[in-house]
Write a protein that holds these residues in place. Structure first.
Motif, PDB file in Angstrom:
ATOM      1  N   ASP A   1       4.023  -7.204   1.893  1.00  0.00           N
ATOM      2  CA  ASP A   1       3.649  -5.857   2.305  1.00  0.00           C
ATOM      3  C   ASP A   1       2.273  -5.510   1.758  1.00  0.00           C
ATOM      4  OD1 ASP A   1       6.018  -5.549   3.588  1.00  0.00           O
ATOM      5  OD2 ASP A   1       7.020  -4.573   1.899  1.00  0.00           O
ATOM      6  N   ASP A   2       1.505  -4.816   2.589  1.00  0.00           N
ATOM      7  CA  ASP A   2       0.223  -4.303   2.120  1.00  0.00           C
ATOM      8  C   ASP A   2       0.476  -2.932   1.505  1.00  0.00           C
ATOM      9  OD1 ASP A   2      -2.258  -3.048   1.893  1.00  0.00           O
ATOM     10  OD2 ASP A   2      -3.083  -4.181   3.558  1.00  0.00           O
ATOM     11  N   PRO A   3       0.153  -2.752   0.227  1.00  0.00           N
ATOM     12  CA  PRO A   3       0.451  -1.471  -0.431  1.00  0.00           C
ATOM     13  C   PRO A   3      -0.298  -0.289   0.211  1.00  0.00           C
ATOM     14  CG  PRO A   3      -0.761  -2.967  -1.894  1.00  0.00           C
ATOM     15  CD  PRO A   3      -0.459  -3.726  -0.661  1.00  0.00           C
ATOM     16  N   SER A   4      -1.377  -0.565   0.925  1.00  0.00           N
ATOM     17  CA  SER A   4      -2.182   0.520   1.488  1.00  0.00           C
ATOM     18  C   SER A   4      -1.600   1.057   2.795  1.00  0.00           C
ATOM     19  CB  SER A   4      -3.608   0.022   1.744  1.00  0.00           C
ATOM     20  OG  SER A   4      -3.655  -0.744   2.939  1.00  0.00           O
ATOM     21  N   HIS A   5      -0.647   0.377   3.344  1.00  0.00           N
ATOM     22  CA  HIS A   5      -0.153   0.781   4.666  1.00  0.00           C
ATOM     23  C   HIS A   5       1.252   0.215   4.829  1.00  0.00           C
ATOM     24  CE1 HIS A   5       0.329   1.170   8.934  1.00  0.00           C
ATOM     25  NE2 HIS A   5      -0.878   1.653   9.116  1.00  0.00           N
ATOM     26  N   LYS A   6       2.213   1.114   5.045  1.00  0.00           N
ATOM     27  CA  LYS A   6       3.607   0.678   5.025  1.00  0.00           C
ATOM     28  C   LYS A   6       3.949  -0.335   6.114  1.00  0.00           C
ATOM     29  CE  LYS A   6       5.823   4.365   2.493  1.00  0.00           C
ATOM     30  NZ  LYS A   6       6.506   5.665   2.593  1.00  0.00           N
TER      31      LYS A   6
END
Lengths: 175, 175
Positions: free
Chosen positions: A71-76
């Motif tokens: 997962d990219d922490p900046s965008h769910k």
DNA sequence: TGCAACTGATTGCAAAATGCAATTGGTTTA
DNA sequence: TAAACCAATTGCATTTTGCAATCAGTTGCA
């Protein structure tokens, strides 16, 4: 879409991993282009991969252990794809493949400059590049400053060719 | 079935030459197996290629300049396929591919011994092998006696593994 | 709050490639 | 003269590919 195992020959098995039109293109864009997201791979590839093929190959490469997804922490909804060590060790093969293609196939100058630089750099440059990829994708420590990376060197070479060709094509007002 | 030219990238163009399930298998059998005839390739390949696919790929590889075809003087219908220099220079790529597959994929011992020997031999062995192929396929002079060829060395390694596995499996009456 | 743009995908469908078995027209060998 | 062998070719069912449209959820901005 998993592996066939037509035989235990290493060349055959390698071919079953990336013996298709797209898998190695995706890995090329991740390795040399630094692409990590679905959209980057979809819109960034000059060959124009379709989204269903991209989704399918990403899944397959994950099943084969060449990629991982996080997962990219900046965008769910954003996923980050990472190369595994298995994929990173493809660098020498890609370097040889690029060198071979440059000799025998009708390559374009701007797209083959990276292959030329990588060939000239030889195994030491490949090793350095693999270390950088391990740093980027596997979180390993790195001693290379961000502006002296192999990828930046290759990219600078590419941009130099593009710039030279633009002026040579008649865009230079002083010509 | 000819080349697509999706882009002038050397890796992409290389992929358009042998980015399919069979082309590189055929070249492998010609290079390492010494196969020169349609039947040899058809019946000799452990992966079991179909005759229509084989015919199609041979034609395609000829169009791409990787193979040439000549009449066999011993038989009016027999054709001899020869590797071109373009195909012979694939040897280092095949060596790397074999080495990579041997590390990361579930190869079988008897089919990967060649890759192991070729890897251990390194670039000098690859050069010697390419010279032998030039002699065989392009009629170049050769200084290697027929019993000291790289192919014979690889074949001997293969047979040694097969023999060892046969006795190890309980066929040895002295066991 | 509302809405457009963006996220990683999925679906439907036509076209192409693949795999298999049978067959072709010709040659060589016994 | 018959059987075996030669390099393919053909027909056909199945699978894979490529393209366009679409999906549901997330984010940024007015």
């Amino acid at each position: 879409m998993s592996i066939d195992r037509r035989s235990g020959c290493p060349i055959n098995l390698s071919l079953e991993v990336f013996g298709d039109r797209w898998s190695l293109i995706i890995l090329r864009d991740m390795i040399f282009g630094g692409k990590r997201h679905f959209r980057e791979l979809l819109n960034g590839s000059i060959e124009g991969i379709a989204s269903n093929i991209l989704a399918d190959r990403l899944k397959r490469l994950m099943e084969l252990g060449m990629l991982t997804k996080a997962d990219d922490p900046s965008h769910k909804q954003k996923a980050i794809y990472s190369l595994t060590e298995m994929a990173i060790t493809l660098v020498p093969i890609l370097a040889h493949l690029g060198a071979w293609g440059r000799i025998w196939l009708p390559v374009s100058e701007e797209l083959s400059i990276r292959a030329e630089l990588l060939e000239k750099g030889g195994p030491p440059m490949w090793e350095k590049f693999m270390d950088e990829l391990r740093h980027e994708h596997l979180g390993m420590p790195s001693g290379t400053p961000p502006d002296a990376t192999v990828r930046a060197t290759l990219q600078a070479g590419y941009e130099a060719v593009v710039a030279r060709k633009a002026t040579g094509a008649g865009c230079d007002p002083g010509a």
